[in-house]
Scaffold this motif. Sequence first.
Motif, PDB file in Angstrom:
ATOM      1  N   LEU A 122       0.799  -1.222   0.000  1.00 39.95           N
ATOM      2  CA  LEU A 122       0.000   0.000   0.000  1.00 39.95           C
ATOM      3  C   LEU A 122       0.833   1.273   0.000  1.00 39.95           C
ATOM      4  O   LEU A 122       0.382   2.302  -0.523  1.00 39.95           O
ATOM      5  N   PHE A 123       2.031   1.226   0.568  1.00 36.06           N
ATOM      6  CA  PHE A 123       2.785   2.463   0.772  1.00 36.06           C
ATOM      7  C   PHE A 123       4.085   2.516  -0.033  1.00 36.06           C
ATOM      8  O   PHE A 123       4.365   3.500  -0.702  1.00 36.06           O
ATOM      9  N   PHE A 124       4.881   1.453   0.043  1.00 36.67           N
ATOM     10  CA  PHE A 124       6.207   1.490  -0.562  1.00 36.67           C
ATOM     11  C   PHE A 124       6.128   1.598  -2.085  1.00 36.67           C
ATOM     12  O   PHE A 124       6.798   2.440  -2.697  1.00 36.67           O
ATOM     13  N   VAL A 125       5.297   0.768  -2.714  1.00 35.92           N
ATOM     14  CA  VAL A 125       5.232   0.744  -4.180  1.00 35.92           C
ATOM     15  C   VAL A 125       4.728   2.074  -4.753  1.00 35.92           C
ATOM     16  O   VAL A 125       5.385   2.667  -5.624  1.00 35.92           O
ATOM     17  N   PRO A 126       3.578   2.614  -4.305  1.00 35.25           N
ATOM     18  CA  PRO A 126       3.140   3.898  -4.883  1.00 35.25           C
ATOM     19  C   PRO A 126       4.121   5.048  -4.632  1.00 35.25           C
ATOM     20  O   PRO A 126       4.366   5.864  -5.537  1.00 35.25           O
ATOM     21  N   TYR A 127       4.673   5.103  -3.413  1.00 36.06           N
ATOM     22  CA  TYR A 127       5.592   6.189  -3.088  1.00 36.06           C
ATOM     23  C   TYR A 127       6.869   6.108  -3.929  1.00 36.06           C
ATOM     24  O   TYR A 127       7.395   7.137  -4.388  1.00 36.06           O
ATOM     25  N   LEU A 128       7.349   4.886  -4.158  1.00 33.09           N
ATOM     26  CA  LEU A 128       8.567   4.714  -4.958  1.00 33.09           C
ATOM     27  C   LEU A 128       8.329   5.156  -6.398  1.00 33.09           C
ATOM     28  O   LEU A 128       9.139   5.900  -6.974  1.00 33.09           O
ATOM     29  N   TYR A 129       7.231   4.709  -6.988  1.00 29.23           N
ATOM     30  CA  TYR A 129       6.930   5.094  -8.373  1.00 29.23           C
ATOM     31  C   TYR A 129       6.750   6.604  -8.495  1.00 29.23           C
ATOM     32  O   TYR A 129       7.248   7.226  -9.443  1.00 29.23           O
ATOM     33  N   ALA A 130       6.023   7.197  -7.536  1.00 30.98           N
ATOM     34  CA  ALA A 130       5.764   8.633  -7.607  1.00 30.98           C
ATOM     35  C   ALA A 130       7.040   9.453  -7.458  1.00 30.98           C
ATOM     36  O   ALA A 130       7.152  10.547  -8.025  1.00 30.98           O
ATOM     37  N   ASN A 131       8.008   8.944  -6.716  1.00 28.64           N
ATOM     38  CA  ASN A 131       9.267   9.661  -6.527  1.00 28.64           C
ATOM     39  C   ASN A 131      10.195   9.554  -7.725  1.00 28.64           C
ATOM     40  O   ASN A 131      10.958  10.486  -7.989  1.00 28.64           O
ATOM     41  N   LEU A 132      10.156   8.424  -8.425  1.00 27.87           N
ATOM     42  CA  LEU A 132      11.162   8.162  -9.451  1.00 27.87           C
ATOM     43  C   LEU A 132      10.713   8.493 -10.861  1.00 27.87           C
ATOM     44  O   LEU A 132      11.552   8.717 -11.737  1.00 27.87           O
ATOM     45  N   ILE A 133       9.409   8.495 -11.125  1.00 34.12           N
ATOM     46  CA  ILE A 133       8.924   8.740 -12.487  1.00 34.12           C
ATOM     47  C   ILE A 133       8.455  10.184 -12.579  1.00 34.12           C
ATOM     48  O   ILE A 133       7.551  10.601 -11.863  1.00 34.12           O
ATOM     49  N   ARG A 134       9.063  10.931 -13.475  1.00 27.81           N
ATOM     50  CA  ARG A 134       8.688  12.327 -13.675  1.00 27.81           C
ATOM     51  C   ARG A 134       8.288  12.610 -15.123  1.00 27.81           C
ATOM     52  O   ARG A 134       7.883  13.722 -15.455  1.00 27.81           O
ATOM     53  N   ASP A 135       8.412  11.609 -15.983  1.00 28.94           N
ATOM     54  CA  ASP A 135       8.154  11.794 -17.406  1.00 28.94           C
ATOM     55  C   ASP A 135       6.974  10.923 -17.812  1.00 28.94           C
ATOM     56  O   ASP A 135       6.924   9.737 -17.486  1.00 28.94           O
TER      57      ASP A 135
END
Length: 432
Positions: free
Chosen positions: A101-114
């Motif tokens: 619930l937390f690690f996967v969405p937060y990781l994607y949101a932090n690393l993908i900007r394009d």
Amino acid sequence: MQNSLNKITLTCLLGASFFLGLNAIRVIEFITLGDVFLFAAAGISIIQVVTGQRTTILQPGIPFSLSLLFFTMALGLSIGNNEGISVSNNVAEYVKVFLGLFFVPYLYANLIRDEKWLVLMIRAFVLSIIVSVCVGLTEFIGYEIADSIGAVTITGESFLSTGRARGLTLHPNFLALISAVALPLAWVLPSRGFSSRLWKAITIAVCVIGVLAGGSRAALIAVMFIGFICFLFSTTVRQKISTVVSICLGLIITIFAVQGTVVEEYLVAIVALKRLIDGLNGESAVTDSDDERLGFLTVAADNIDLFPLSGAGFEWIQHAHNIYIQVFEAAGILGALAFAFYLLGFVSLFPRTKHPKGGRRLLIGCGLSVAVYLISGLAANSLYTRPIILPFAFLWVAAICDRRKILHERRECLDSRLNRLNDRRRDESQLV
């Protein structure tokens, strides 16, 4: 160096998006390989932050932070208040909740900007669903052929007559749910040219096959509802026709590619539809399953009555076949508040207004995918399974990209107005 590390990190997330989607194939531990890619991406990003190569870290937001806080408090209260509770099992389940619930969405949101990388992630995830559906159908057909020629004997009821895999490598309920979640994502993927549109139609059809052949009534109802919404919000006649044709194509392929015979007046290949009709008619094969789930809900109600504040423990987090009730059962009132804050944070990302230039297809698709999960969750127990949570991550990234696009367009508009104003002043000064 920084650009190279960024590309490696995004490539790891791309691999995670693909292999996490293959979690439906339970005989091969693809989920482990997907986790390896996730932790590799997280490790590289941490190194970048420590060495100063990455300075921006996404703020999680108040709902997201409160949700994690309340879940953690619920874990501590359940262990402290409930005698005889297994601390190791509860901590293990809490870790799974945290990762999903937390690690996967937060990781994607932090690393993908394009947005281009987001499209690649979604394509990889949808491709993994296609692979899962093809593996499942191949196995089901192979078992049926082997059984018909006497090569093997399938104990119990076969998949095509009941919609339940007995001893097979692919879990049909999970296949249906993950296909339903991937369907809106496949629908909004950009397509240019005939071959790209044809592949998109095939992708949508395969997702429909996964839903119909998987046998999950909750996934079928969610897809029917979302399909109706997609039809209503299609902006052109061509999009409306493509939506209807893709669904019909999946229906036809399911009927004739799996099994074209009629059993008990229903086409057995359309397992989900058959189970839905059988449930309305009170068939024992379906009512027995419903009675078993009713028993789970009864146990959940008893646990809620015994432990209303702290919950019965996180080892009950995937028990009640209802994601909302089982959170209340496992983590009590604190867990219910935590999950409410969690959903509130992501629902707030849903597009509420039309994009100034008619965009937001990706944002809408990710929102619809999350909506499928929330609707099917009324009769499903996959709460923190990472492939199911990936659309939440995609929604967060799509919302960030959409906001950045709007700010960029506003900045360009403002710059254009300032340039016109400066040109007007220059012309006026020359006239004077």
